[in-house]
Scaffold this motif. Structure first.
Motif, PDB file in Angstrom:
ATOM      1  N   MET A   7       0.860  -1.187   0.000  1.00  0.00           N
ATOM      2  CA  MET A   7       0.000   0.000   0.000  1.00  0.00           C
ATOM      3  C   MET A   7       0.895   1.235   0.000  1.00  0.00           C
ATOM      4  N   ILE A   8       0.694   2.087  -0.980  1.00  0.00           N
ATOM      5  CA  ILE A   8       1.553   3.258  -1.157  1.00  0.00           C
ATOM      6  C   ILE A   8       0.714   4.514  -1.001  1.00  0.00           C
ATOM      7  N   CYS A   9       1.090   5.355  -0.023  1.00  0.00           N
ATOM      8  CA  CYS A   9       0.360   6.606   0.221  1.00  0.00           C
ATOM      9  C   CYS A   9      -1.139   6.324   0.272  1.00  0.00           C
ATOM     10  N   SER A  10      -1.508   5.390   1.108  1.00  0.00           N
ATOM     11  CA  SER A  10      -2.892   4.934   1.205  1.00  0.00           C
ATOM     12  C   SER A  10      -3.305   4.891   2.663  1.00  0.00           C
ATOM     13  N   SER A  11      -4.435   4.243   2.941  1.00  0.00           N
ATOM     14  CA  SER A  11      -4.948   4.252   4.305  1.00  0.00           C
ATOM     15  C   SER A  11      -6.012   3.180   4.481  1.00  0.00           C
ATOM     16  N   ALA A  12      -6.297   2.860   5.753  1.00  0.00           N
ATOM     17  CA  ALA A  12      -7.423   1.994   6.078  1.00  0.00           C
ATOM     18  C   ALA A  12      -8.712   2.794   6.206  1.00  0.00           C
ATOM     19  N   HIS A  13      -8.615   4.118   6.153  1.00  0.00           N
ATOM     20  CA  HIS A  13      -9.769   5.031   6.143  1.00  0.00           C
ATOM     21  C   HIS A  13      -9.292   6.339   5.525  1.00  0.00           C
ATOM     22  N   PHE A  14     -10.217   7.152   5.077  1.00  0.00           N
ATOM     23  CA  PHE A  14      -9.835   8.387   4.378  1.00  0.00           C
ATOM     24  C   PHE A  14     -10.517   9.597   5.023  1.00  0.00           C
ATOM     25  N   SER A  47     -16.498  10.222   6.074  1.00  0.00           N
ATOM     26  CA  SER A  47     -17.313  10.275   4.856  1.00  0.00           C
ATOM     27  C   SER A  47     -17.565  11.694   4.345  1.00  0.00           C
ATOM     28  N   ARG A  48     -17.637  12.682   5.244  1.00  0.00           N
ATOM     29  CA  ARG A  48     -18.104  13.997   4.835  1.00  0.00           C
ATOM     30  C   ARG A  48     -17.265  14.652   3.732  1.00  0.00           C
ATOM     31  N   PRO A  49     -15.913  14.684   3.835  1.00  0.00           N
ATOM     32  CA  PRO A  49     -15.139  15.329   2.759  1.00  0.00           C
ATOM     33  C   PRO A  49     -15.402  14.711   1.398  1.00  0.00           C
ATOM     34  N   PHE A  93     -15.391   3.808   3.120  1.00  0.00           N
ATOM     35  CA  PHE A  93     -14.309   2.861   3.395  1.00  0.00           C
ATOM     36  C   PHE A  93     -13.712   3.076   4.782  1.00  0.00           C
ATOM     37  N   ASP A  94     -13.661   2.026   5.592  1.00  0.00           N
ATOM     38  CA  ASP A  94     -13.003   2.077   6.903  1.00  0.00           C
ATOM     39  C   ASP A  94     -12.787   0.644   7.379  1.00  0.00           C
TER      40      ASP A  94
END
Length: 375
Positions: free
Chosen positions: A114-121, A124-126, A182-183
């Protein structure tokens, strides 16, 4: 190319270990343009476009899409290419797709990066707001700020900016819907595949803390932080990303070679390696990577059990030269001559007496040589 499949580009030897590369939101598979050709020297590299990006049809997803929907599209692509199991690397949204695959389809993923990624972002609001903006006004405003989101000041990749401008707004908004929902933080300890995490220290979208969170929770994870890298690190710092990815992807081959030497002995492996040429190099890599790096390292069975299974299989197929090698290996793995004899006696029942006759003769010769190396 059918519109039911993601647009993709495949590079490298057809018999090479498969590697799928996922892109970031707004970018095409060109984000891997400086890395994929290098990796294709040893791997079958397949990079794909998100729906509505690059050459992929916009209608592949719609409003309310999820990362799971994108993962299903990736699996459909892999199935169409005959790729049952593959290594996976992805940037940002592409990395989230890989995390979903590793959690929900672990039998398909041999390793994850995983590159410059996440398990959540960041909730949801943004993303709901961005999806609404794009659906109402298109992508022009976001394209103007893409450099600031993707790269450090003064750096740009015109091809990626052009791909961002050309993306389909509805498909882009559907990808925003996927990010909004996503989370996977609560399920990170369930990830069982070997995982590499690459963070850009100057990444404003998924800063290093996001990758550290995954590294702390995933049992077999490695974290690397790249100084000076922003969000699209493969495009901005391709050499650094390539170096780290190669070390990660070559892990099974390296461990496989270690196990191969432990089981078969240095003399045998040195002979095999000395006879290697351009024609056999990929086969030798296959043996080290899969037979020794994945099968023989699987903790489900110990080496004694694997030796007994291997002896039986070799007798069943009449591979007596290989049997001699694995009788020696069985002794290294702790089997006594009596236990080896018991295994071969069992083969007389299930593989036939003539096969067992030859097997006993081969094993007796090898064991005698062990007792008297000069004989």
């Amino acid at each position: 190319m059918t519109e039911s499949l993601l647009h993709h580009r495949a590079e490298g030897p057809a018999c090479g270990p498969p590697l799928l590369l996922g892109p970031s939101l707004g970018a095409s598979y060109a984000v891997w343009g400086k890395i994929a050709p290098e990796l294709s020297a040893t791997h079958r590299v397949v990079r794909w476009d998100l729906p509505g990006h690059g050459g992929s049809a916009a209608g592949l997803i719609g409003p309310g899409a999820t990362v799971g929907d994108l993962a299903d599209l990736v699996l459909a692509l892999a199935d169409s290419l005959g790729l049952e199991r593959f290594a996976y690397a992805g940037v940002s949204l592409g990395g989230a797709v890989g995390l979903h695959l590793a959690l929900h389809h672990p039998q398909r993923v041999s390793s994850l990066a995983m590159i410059c990624s996440s398990a959540h972002f960041n909730g949801s609001r943004p993303w709901e707001e961005r999806a609404a903006l794009v659906r109402g006004e298109g992508l022009a405003g976001l394209v103007e700020t893409a450099d600031a989101r993707w790269f450090t000041p003064g750096f740009t990749v015109p091809e990626l900016i052009a791909d961002h401008r050309a993306a389909d707004p509805e498909a882009y908004a559907a990808c925003c819907d996927a990010l909004a929902a996503f989370d996977l933080r609560e399920r990170l300890p369930e990830i069982a595949v070997r995982t590499l995490l690459i963070a850009g220290r100057r990444d404003p979208a998924t800063p290093p803390a996001h990758l550290r969170e995954i590294a702390d929770a995933v049992p077999d994870a490695t974290l690397v932080e790249l100084p000076g890298a922003s969000h699209l690190a493969p495009a901005q710092c391709p050499e650094a990303v390539l170096t780290v990815l190669r070390a990660h992807l070559d892990g099974p081959a390296k461990r496989g070679m270690e196990v191969r030497r432990e089981v078969l002995g240095d003399a045998h492996v040195d002979r095999a390696q000395s006879g290697q040429n351009a024609f056999t190099a990929r086969y030798q890599d296959f043996i080290s990577r899969y037979a020794w790096g994945e099968i023989w390292t699987d903790p489900t069975l110990d080496r004694r059990e694997r030796s007994m299974i291997t002896l039986t299989a070799l007798v069943a197929h009449g591979h007596y030269d290989e049997l001699a090698m694995h009788v020696r290996a069985a002794r290294r793995n702790g089997l006594t001559p009596e236990e080896i004899g018991a295994v071969l006696l069992q083969t007389a029942v299930y593989c036939g007496v003539p096969a067992a006759n030859s097997a006993f003769a081969t094993a007796q010769r090898v064991l005698a040589e062990e007792d008297d190396p000069t004989g």
